[in-house]
Write a protein that holds these residues in place. Sequence first.
Motif, PDB file in Angstrom:
ATOM      1  N   ASP A   1      22.335 -20.606  -0.061  1.00 50.30           N
ATOM      2  CA  ASP A   1      22.511 -19.789   0.383  1.00 50.30           C
ATOM      3  C   ASP A   1      23.307 -18.597  -0.575  1.00 50.30           C
ATOM      4  OD1 ASP A   1      25.013 -19.846   1.286  1.00 50.30           O
ATOM      5  OD2 ASP A   1      23.799 -20.008   3.371  1.00 50.30           O
ATOM      6  N   GLU A   2      23.762 -17.193  -0.149  1.00 41.26           N
ATOM      7  CA  GLU A   2      24.264 -16.264  -1.048  1.00 41.26           C
ATOM      8  C   GLU A   2      26.065 -16.710  -0.779  1.00 41.26           C
ATOM      9  OE1 GLU A   2      23.229 -14.568   3.119  1.00 41.26           O
ATOM     10  OE2 GLU A   2      22.367 -15.832   1.631  1.00 41.26           O
ATOM     11  N   LYS A   3      25.850 -17.553  -0.040  1.00 42.05           N
ATOM     12  CA  LYS A   3      27.926 -18.181   0.314  1.00 42.05           C
ATOM     13  C   LYS A   3      28.178 -19.459  -0.223  1.00 42.05           C
ATOM     14  CE  LYS A   3      27.897 -14.959   4.707  1.00 42.05           C
ATOM     15  NZ  LYS A   3      28.646 -15.218   6.555  1.00 42.05           N
TER      16      LYS A   3
ATOM     17  N   TYR B   1      22.458 -25.053  -6.561  1.00 38.07           N
ATOM     18  CA  TYR B   1      22.684 -23.760  -7.146  1.00 38.07           C
ATOM     19  C   TYR B   1      21.043 -23.846  -6.185  1.00 38.07           C
ATOM     20  CZ  TYR B   1      22.636 -18.946  -7.270  1.00 38.07           C
ATOM     21  OH  TYR B   1      23.042 -17.714  -7.303  1.00 38.07           O
TER      22      TYR B   1
END
Length: 699
Positions: free
Chosen positions: A123-125, A119
Motif C-alpha cells: 500500500d502507500e505506506k 512493490y
Amino acid sequence: MSFLEKIRKNTWLIFLFIGISLVFFLLDPNILLKFFSENSNVIGKVNGDNIFLKEYFDNIQFLKRFREAESDSSLKNDVWKLLIHEKVLTQQAEKLGIQSTKKDFWKAIEKQSIYSKIYDFQDEKGNMDLEKFRLYLKNLENLSNPQLEEEKNIWSYEKNNIIKRILAKKYVEMLMYGLNTSFIEAELNYRDKNYFSIIDYVFIPYSEIEKKYRPIKNYEIYDYIKKNKFLYKKENLRNLSFVILRSHASLDDEKNMDSKISKLFKKFQSSDHHSMIVSNQSERPFDSNFYLKKNLPPILQNFLEKNNKIGSMFGPVRENNIYIMAKLTGKKMIYNSVLSSHILISHKEAIRSSNQRTKKEAENIANKIYNIVKKSPSQFDSLVMEKSDDFINVKKSKGSLGWMKYEEQNDVKKLDIFSSENKKGIIVFTETKFGYHIIRIDNQKDLRPVYQFSIIIKTLVPSKQTEDMLHKNVVQFVKENKNSNLNTFINNARRKRYETIFLKTVKNNQWNIHGLNTELDKEIINWSYEKNRKEGDLKIFHTSNRDYIIVFLSEIQKEGYPIEEIKNNLIPLLRNRKINNDLSKMNYNDLENIAIHFSKKINKYCQINFHNSMIGEYKEPKVVGYAFSSKLYKTSKPILGEKGVFFVRSLKRFNTSRNPSYFSSEVEFLNAYLRRNVLEKLGDVLIGKSRIKDYRKNI
C-alpha cells in the motif's frame, strides 16, 4: 516488468530458497522420482526424521532459477544445510506442541514471505496489501503461459514452506520471551545514533610506524606464549592437503559417443517400439504418462508449438555431458476437470483399510456391484450408502469425490476417468491401492490435449580405457610421493597440472571441508582422526562422479592452536606495546607538533558518530570512545587503533535526538537484530547435538 523478474532483481529475498542441469528442467520432478528405487527416496536423517529425495531436488530446482551462475555442488550443499536447520528447528517446535493456524499463515505471508517485499503488493505506506495479493493469486490460477507457470511454482514452494518458518519463528520467540530489548536500551541506542563530535586528528598507519621501530622477533613471541599458556585454548585439529584428478571423457570418448547418439537417433526416429528402445537405451525408464502442455518443461512446450505431430523428434541436444533426445509418441484429448462419485470396496491388503476381507473377496463384491449399476444406474446412490468403504465421503457427500483435475493425480489415485471417450453418467470399474472403485462420472469440463514423450537420456562417461589410464596415473603419483614432504607432494602435483588444495585445518565435529565440498568430506575427516593415523599418511578416495582425491595428512595437532595463528594474534599486541612504550616519551600537548614530527597533515573538523564508530575510512571504536570522553581542545595521548595510531583533539559535541516517540520502532529494530543472532547460534547448537545421517552419495 513481471513479478518473476522483480524477484530476480531482488535475489537477496530468496536466500531461504534452495534442474541441477538441463535434465532437471527437461523432466518433471515427479518423473525424476520414478528413476530411483523406493529405498532411495530417503537421502538423510535428522534425529531419526527422514529428509526425502523429492524435497531435496525441489529445493535445488527452485534455487537454481535465481543462482544460475553457481555450481551444482554449491547449491547442493546450501540446500542440505537449509534442510537440516529447518528440520532441527521444527522438531524442537513440535516437541513443545507449537502449532500454526490459518491466521498465522496469512500473517507470515504479510510479514515473512518474499511477496511482502514486492512493490506491487504494497500500500502507500509500504505495508503488504493482502487484498492485492489475493487478487494476484486468483489471476495466477486462471491464466496459463510458461512465464506464469514459473510464478505458480514459486507460490507453491512458498506456500508449502511458510508453515515451517512459522513454527521456527514461534519457537525462537518463545525462547526469547523475557530477553526483549528494554526501553532504556532503545534510548541509549537511539542516543548513540544521534550523538556527534567534531574533532581534529592525526593518523599514522602501523605500516609506517613499523619502519621506524624494531620489528617483533620470534623469541619475543615464544617468551610471551610461554608466560601466558593459560590464555590459549587447547584444540584437536588436523591439517590436510589434497590433489584431485578429475574424471573427464577423452576426445576419442566424445567422438565415439557422438557417433552412437547419431545412430541411436535415426533408429529411434524410424522405430515404433518406443518403450523397448527407451528401456534398453536410456538411463531413465520409459514413462507412459500423458501430460498437459503446461505441465511439460518449457523446452518441450516450445517444441510443441511447431512440432505437434506424432513421431516428431526433439534433439539430440547435449548439456555438459548429458545427451537428450525425445519423440512425441502419444497425443489424446482429456477432460482436465471431472466431477465424480465412487463406491469403494477395500480389503486387508489396501492402504488405509481396516477391512479384513481378502483381495479376491473384495474383487468379487465390486464386480457384482458394478454389474448391478451398469444395468440399473439409478441404484448407484443407494449402493454408495450401503456398500462403500469410503466412510468419510459417504457421510459428507454421498460418495462424491468432488472436482478432480487431471494434473493433480498421483501414483496412489490413478483413475482412468478423464478420457474424452467417457460420457457424462458413464460408470467405470478400476483398481487403486485403496481397493476397487466403481466410479460414476457426474460432470466434465475443460477439454484439452495431453501428450506423451518417449525420452532417451545418456551420459557421456569416460571409457574403461580412459578410466584405467586415470587410475594408473593416481597409483603412480602416490607411489612416487609416498615418502615426500608436503611441499614436494603439492609441487609435484602442480607440475603435472593436477588440481590442488593446500592446507585445510579441520575439526573432528565438522561436516564439510571448505573448498573441497564433496559427499566424501566427512569420511575424509573421520579417516584423518583414526587412532593409527600419523603425519605424512596418504589416502586415495574415489567420488561418486569418478574423481580421485589424494589426501595428505600433514599435521596432527592434539592440543594448542597452530603456531602461525598464535603469531598472527600476538604480533599486533606486542607491536602495540612496543609502539606505546616508544611514543610515551613524546610531547603530546600540541597536535601541530605531532603532525610535523610524523610528516602528516591534520584532518580538521571531522564529524564522528558514537554509533557507527567510523573515522574517515576506518571503523575505530576505541578511538571514537576516547574522543567522546576526553576534555575539549586537549590533544590526546597516542591511541592505538585497529589500523594505526591516532592523536585526537575534540572541539565540539552535540545531540540531534528529539522526543522519545521513536522508542517502539527502536525496540522493534533491536529485537529483530537479537532474534537473528539467537536463531543463528541456536541452529548451530541444535545441529551440533543432533544425529545426522547423509545418504546423498548413494544417489
